[in-house]
Design a protein around this motif. Sequence first.
Motif, mmCIF file in Angstrom:
data_model
loop_
_atom_site.group_PDB
_atom_site.id
_atom_site.type_symbol
_atom_site.label_atom_id
_atom_site.label_comp_id
_atom_site.label_asym_id
_atom_site.label_seq_id
_atom_site.Cartn_x
_atom_site.Cartn_y
_atom_site.Cartn_z
ATOM 1 N N ILE A 51 184.205 94.675 77.086
ATOM 2 C CA ILE A 51 183.576 95.259 75.903
ATOM 3 C C ILE A 51 182.895 96.577 76.243
ATOM 4 C CG2 ILE A 51 181.655 94.927 74.285
ATOM 5 C CD1 ILE A 51 182.485 91.941 74.198
ATOM 6 N N GLN A 52 182.291 96.674 77.420
ATOM 7 C CA GLN A 52 181.628 97.930 77.804
ATOM 8 C C GLN A 52 182.650 99.055 77.958
ATOM 9 O OE1 GLN A 52 178.437 97.897 77.448
ATOM 10 N NE2 GLN A 52 178.635 95.680 77.153
ATOM 11 N N PHE A 104 177.919 97.721 82.297
ATOM 12 C CA PHE A 104 179.132 97.253 82.969
ATOM 13 C C PHE A 104 178.762 96.683 84.339
ATOM 14 C CE2 PHE A 104 182.721 97.662 85.815
ATOM 15 C CZ PHE A 104 183.804 97.265 85.054
ATOM 16 N N GLY A 105 177.902 97.390 85.050
ATOM 17 C CA GLY A 105 177.448 96.890 86.348
ATOM 18 C C GLY A 105 176.703 95.576 86.230
ATOM 19 N N PHE A 106 175.843 95.448 85.198
ATOM 20 C CA PHE A 106 175.112 94.198 84.989
ATOM 21 C C PHE A 106 176.072 93.032 84.774
ATOM 22 C CE2 PHE A 106 171.117 96.507 83.957
ATOM 23 C CZ PHE A 106 170.235 95.693 84.650
ATOM 24 N N ALA A 107 177.076 93.240 83.949
ATOM 25 C CA ALA A 107 178.016 92.167 83.631
ATOM 26 C C ALA A 107 178.952 91.866 84.790
ATOM 27 C CB ALA A 107 178.821 92.535 82.381
ATOM 28 N N ASN A 129 169.774 95.185 79.402
ATOM 29 C CA ASN A 129 171.054 94.487 79.374
ATOM 30 C C ASN A 129 171.311 93.837 78.023
ATOM 31 O OD1 ASN A 129 173.451 93.294 80.627
ATOM 32 N ND2 ASN A 129 172.333 91.363 80.515
ATOM 33 N N GLN A 130 170.245 93.466 77.322
ATOM 34 C CA GLN A 130 170.405 92.699 76.091
ATOM 35 C C GLN A 130 170.955 93.524 74.937
ATOM 36 O OE1 GLN A 130 167.453 90.287 73.098
ATOM 37 N NE2 GLN A 130 166.994 90.200 75.249
ATOM 38 N N VAL A 131 170.502 94.783 74.802
ATOM 39 C CA VAL A 131 170.866 95.517 73.592
ATOM 40 C C VAL A 131 172.187 96.261 73.755
ATOM 41 C CG1 VAL A 131 169.471 97.551 74.158
ATOM 42 C CG2 VAL A 131 170.004 97.037 71.780
ATOM 43 N N ALA A 132 172.350 97.083 74.764
ATOM 44 C CA ALA A 132 173.615 97.730 75.130
ATOM 45 C C ALA A 132 174.389 98.254 73.918
ATOM 46 C CB ALA A 132 174.462 96.764 75.951
ATOM 47 N N GLY A 138 187.454 103.389 83.017
ATOM 48 C CA GLY A 138 187.709 102.285 83.932
ATOM 49 C C GLY A 138 187.540 102.709 85.371
ATOM 50 N N ALA A 139 188.039 103.893 85.692
ATOM 51 C CA ALA A 139 187.878 104.424 87.054
ATOM 52 C C ALA A 139 186.414 104.727 87.353
ATOM 53 C CB ALA A 139 188.719 105.693 87.212
ATOM 54 N N CYS A 140 185.697 105.272 86.359
ATOM 55 C CA CYS A 140 184.273 105.584 86.570
ATOM 56 C C CYS A 140 183.452 104.309 86.797
ATOM 57 C CB CYS A 140 183.713 106.336 85.364
ATOM 58 S SG CYS A 140 184.409 107.977 85.125
ATOM 59 N N CYS A 141 183.688 103.289 85.984
ATOM 60 C CA CYS A 141 182.915 102.048 86.093
ATOM 61 C C CYS A 141 183.231 101.287 87.376
ATOM 62 C CB CYS A 141 183.170 101.163 84.875
ATOM 63 S SG CYS A 141 182.427 101.793 83.353
ATOM 64 N N ALA A 142 184.392 101.559 87.959
ATOM 65 C CA ALA A 142 184.739 100.893 89.223
ATOM 66 C C ALA A 142 183.768 101.260 90.340
ATOM 67 C CB ALA A 142 186.169 101.254 89.622
#
Length: 495
Positions: free
Chosen positions: A146-147, A320-323, A52-55, A172-176
């Motif tokens: 940002i992701q 994106f999921g982490f955030a 999660n830190q580097v991304a 955006g649809a994929c990350c949903a």
Amino acid sequence: MDDQSSEKTVIVGNYVEMEREGKPIISIKSKVSNLFWHGGSAYDAWFSCASNQVAQVLLTLPYSFSQLGMMSGVVFQLFYGLMGSWTAYIISILYVEYRTRKEREKVDFRNHVIQWFEVLDGLLGKHWRNVGLAFNCTFLLFGSVIQLIACASNIYYINDNLDKRTWTYIFGACCATTVFIPSFHNYRIWSFLGLLMTTYTAWYLTIASLLHGQVEGVEHSGATKLVLYFTGATNILYTFGGHAVTVEIMHAMWKPQKFKAIYLLATLYVLTLTLPSAAAAYWAFGDLLLNHSNAFSLLPRSPFRDMAVILMLIHQFITFGFACTPLYFVWEKAIGMHECKSLCKRAAARLPVVVPIWFLAIVFPFFGPINSTVGSLLVSFTVYIIPALAHIFTFKSAAARENAIEQPPKYFGRWVGTYVINIFVVVWVLIVGFGFGGWASMVNFIHQIDTFGLFTKCYQCPSQLPPHLANATTPLPPPAANATHLPPPRLHHTP
């Protein structure tokens, strides 16, 4: 003595019970689930923190080096890496303190995920809770934004048939689909794969930059303007401020008290990725990076670069999921769905959280500058100033310090040393991170709006760069004063 023994028994009893709950039932199905899906060990926490830190910030650190210069870039990475590890440690201490107090009151957390604002509420009251909730949610919101921006920026270097804004709609649809991941328990395989992906990308950037060699006429102006200098510094502040999800990661562990050194160990590994890649890219391209915030844009296309782009796309979906997962939890609690056992109902309830993220990614597609702005205005408070102040006020009385679950170790100077470090963190980040960094980042961010406009279709695409920025070495006005008329990058080895 009897009271102290009783307290220790309660503490150990709670954590032993938590560990027992995490042990899988012996069956094929549960073994497979535990292997890929249901993790809660210290190793899982380490993978989650490092991944999660580097991304995507890995791709913007060369841009930061071009603003800071090589020496300052290295020093700030080491300095903020240590500072971030310290405040993550402070957050872990406050979490253990809060959870132990609540479990002594027989509060059951088996169907409830503890979050940072609840820790502040339990230890310091509702005013701290409200401030923590506002900063944390806003930071995680823009962290998710940002992701999405990074996804669109990266895929463009493989397929430029669509502009970056259109790619933002698609991703955006994929990350949903992250609404279907229940909690941080279920990121085991994703965290492991995510770290492998960033490791590959970091070493690709390092090796490809070295093999490419320096571009013709390369210049390394370093820190030429205060605005550039503090913008780059706050991007690095953002890099090592990824522990806004520390409490949620700890809560997913069977033994949360083991978290204390995990963030530091994750940071040490991350430094082996960020320092070589940023330094090599800056050595190769120098001031050209000032107008190319994504390091992929200056490297010639090859199968290795395409692989790095694809891996980063997958990793950005994970990040994106982490955030976004903590935002899902907050929303669930607000509408009374947090303890619902139906995964489909919870997923449907979470969808409204994705909509504003999607919209903001389309409005502000400024890959790179937005990192510095979020770092200075949000990360500075969320993961540096507020945790340090919360620790000071939680243990300000002698009784609180005497009864603290975790006593500061000798090598930190016990309570006096801990207080001194916390005060230093607050003062430094308030002045340098929020003050100078906020000023510089906002100047740069506003300039991006003036130059490219809101809702721009293709930020920093070759066809979108204004003529006066095409060969300039700084994104700041006035153009004539800042341009050095460097030739465009020639993608071959320097003779």
